[in-house]
Design an enzyme around this catalytic site. Structure first.
Site, PDB file in Angstrom:
ATOM      1  N   SER A 173       4.334  12.310 -14.621  1.00  0.00           N
ATOM      2  CA  SER A 173       3.620  12.649 -13.106  1.00  0.00           C
ATOM      3  C   SER A 173       4.743  13.157 -13.001  1.00  0.00           C
ATOM      4  O   SER A 173       4.130  14.784 -11.595  1.00  0.00           O
ATOM      5  CB  SER A 173       3.783  10.838 -12.177  1.00  0.00           C
ATOM      6  OG  SER A 173       4.356  10.542 -11.399  1.00  0.00           O
ATOM      7  N   LYS A 232       8.630   3.905  -6.439  1.00  0.00           N
ATOM      8  CA  LYS A 232       7.843   2.431  -6.570  1.00  0.00           C
ATOM      9  C   LYS A 232       9.420   1.508  -5.955  1.00  0.00           C
ATOM     10  O   LYS A 232       8.830   0.701  -5.497  1.00  0.00           O
ATOM     11  CB  LYS A 232       7.146   1.966  -7.480  1.00  0.00           C
ATOM     12  CG  LYS A 232       5.952   3.032  -7.587  1.00  0.00           C
ATOM     13  CD  LYS A 232       5.574   4.123  -6.387  1.00  0.00           C
ATOM     14  CE  LYS A 232       4.538   3.632  -5.899  1.00  0.00           C
ATOM     15  NZ  LYS A 232       3.188   3.376  -6.715  1.00  0.00           N
TER      16      LYS A 232
END
Ligand code: PMP
Length: 499
Positions: free
Chosen positions: A286, A44
């Site tokens: 994840s 991110k």
């Protein structure tokens, strides 16, 4: 990475693609692109820089304007870094159920974190961010709809993958989706430049938003009109919010993916642990989930196949989650057995000593000088500052007393005898010698209130429990607050105060 960089922002991206050597099925080449190499440890960071610089270019973000975003953590952490670098205040809204490490990281980087109720899910934190942005005129990043998110991946992540695999076989690319920035940005480039590559998208098996085949109702600006009916709370933080993001919807509409992989929570945890213990690759839940998807594809692929997946972040963000359940704080039975296999430095052999032992003063004798005696006497008698602690700057016992005094909200005179200033001509040593000569106590800290000698940390705590400390404060005219129901021993670190 050996050059000089003008700013930390220039180190975002260009993450390594690493071969899996032990846990890939025979005959299959598996690679992971390790996004933990980004400066704040997740994919991110790319989005954060992409969105902020796009907003700067278009004028949507003005110098000094507050930035706000709803995020499950990694976006906020990346934004906090970018905003810190560029001087924008940042407010993050986040549902309370995401790991506490994330909140503390963002606050450490200078961001404000506004929590929203877990029951309101991802759409609740987004609605709160919109409300705050509209009320205060802040710049909302809109990561779930913002094309700059996907564009950044088309400009950086995708070409990096293409370059890493240039001239070589690549059969499948595997990813999950949070905002869908990675998915949309990379898939459209691969479809053009490597059309033979299959694109596999993972989602939690118990929260099959794409698997349900049901679409998402949206407002005109692309934001979700309601929670998706197939959403269930799941383990993979950062994946699959309670709606199908606009950027993911675009991928479905554009037929940019070929295969959908439901991932079991248990497989995600196992894969993250296997990557760590068998490959030395440290990634979060994840990342484990994406790798579980890549393994599914690998098991169904013919020998010689090459599969690449993106593992989105570092595992360090998950210390408080089920991922670390098997990595306890205390020694396991196996570790105790190792400890007991040799005779010394064991807990079961040392005499049990429940008493708190303060830091012993140096044995070597320092002469008591009249200057030091006078200094100690004056410090203790000072009516302006009636609470005095002779302390070591970083000693754990001293710190527990500092925490107690901070809890009471009182000011005190801390005479840090081992601080750099007190080391000159061994002034600290002389003060300590004068103190020991006065009290007959060899340990530090030593606490005085209104001229009265209280003792060390444990005596201070015991005096509190007996009510004597409160009396001493009151006699010295020092008001304290927060005394009710307090156990001062809680201020000691647990290794000094086993429970
Ligand atoms: N994993 C984690 C840990 C994440 O924080 C995110 C982003 N929310 C993703 C995966 C998904 O990335 P993207 O938003 O690009 O789909």
């Amino acid at each position: 990475m050996t050059q000089k960089y003008a700013s930390i922002l220039d180190t975002i991206g260009r993450t390594p693609v690493v071969r899996i050597n032990h846990i890939a099925p025979a005959g299959i080449e598996l690679y992971v692109k390790v996004e933990a190499f980004n400066p704040m440890g997740s994919v991110k960071d790319r989005l954060a820089l992409g969105v902020i610089e796009h907003a700067e270019r278009t004028g949507a973000l003005q110098p000094g304007q507050t930035v706000i975003e709803a995020t499950s953590g990694n976006t906020g952490i990346g934004l906090a870094m970018v905003c810190a670098t560029k001087g924008y205040p940042l407010v993050v809204t986040m549902a309370e159920n995401f790991s506490v490490e994330r909140r503390r990281l963002m606050r450490f980087l200078g961001a404000k974190v506004v929590l929203t109720p877990a029951a309101e899910m991802g759409s609740g934190m987004l609605a709160k961010a919109i409300e705050l942005a509209e009320t205060h005129g802040w710049f909302l990043c809109h990561q779930f709809e913002n094309e700059a998110n996907a564009d950044m991946h088309s400009r950086t992540t995708a070409p990096e993958i293409v370059e890493a695999c240039a001239g070589e076989r690549l059969d499948c690319w595997v990813t999950g989706y949070g905002t869908g920035g990675t998915l949309k940005g990379v898939s459209r480039v691969l479809k053009k430049e490597r059309p033979e590559v299959t694109i596999a998208v993972c989602e939690p098996d118990n929260s099959p938003l794409l698997g349900s085949g049901q679409g998402q109702r949206r407002h005109a600006d692309g934001t979700p009109a309601e929670s998706h009916t197939a959403f269930r709370p799941h383990l993979m933080q950062g994946w699959t919010p309670d709606f199908i993001p606009k950027l993911v919807g675009d991928v479905i509409d554009g037929a940019l993916f070929d295969q959908l992989l439901p991932i079991k929570g248990a497989d995600a945890l196992q894969c993250s642990r296997d990557l760590a213990t068998r490959e030395g690759i440290f990634t979060g839940i994840s990342g484990g989930a994406t790798f579980a998807g890549a393994l599914q594809v690998a098991h169904e692929s013919p020998p010689g196949s090459v599969i690449l997946c993106v593992v989105p972040d570092t595992g360090e963000r998950y210390l408080s989650t089920p991922l670390f359940e098997d990595a306890p704080t205390d020694m396991t039975d196996e570790e105790i057995t190792i400890s007991q296999s040799t005779p010394r430095f064991r807990f079961d052999e040392s005499p049990a000593d429940d008493d708190v032992a303060e830091v012993a003063a140096d044995e070597e004798a320092v002469a008591v000088t009249p200057e030091a005696e006078a200094f100690v006497a004056e410090s203790i008698a000072d009516r302006e500052r009636p609470v005095v602690m002779f302390a070591l700057e970083w000693c754990e016992f001293c710190w527990s007393v500092r925490k107690l005094f901070a809890h009471f909200g009182i000011d005190y005179n801390s005479i840090d005898i081992d601080s750099a200033a007190y080391q000159e001509n061994d002034w600290g040593g002389q003060v300590r010698a004068a103190l020991i000569a006065r009290t007959g106590m060899p340990t530090i800290p030593q606490i005085f209130i209104g001229g009265q000698f209280i003792g060390g940390a444990s005596e201070t705590f015991d005096a509190f429990k007996a009510g004597e400390l409160q009396q001493a404060f009151s006699k010295a005219g020092v008001g304290i607050s927060g005394a009710e129901g307090l156990d001062p021993y809680d201020f000691l670190p647990t290794w000094l105060h086993p429970r």
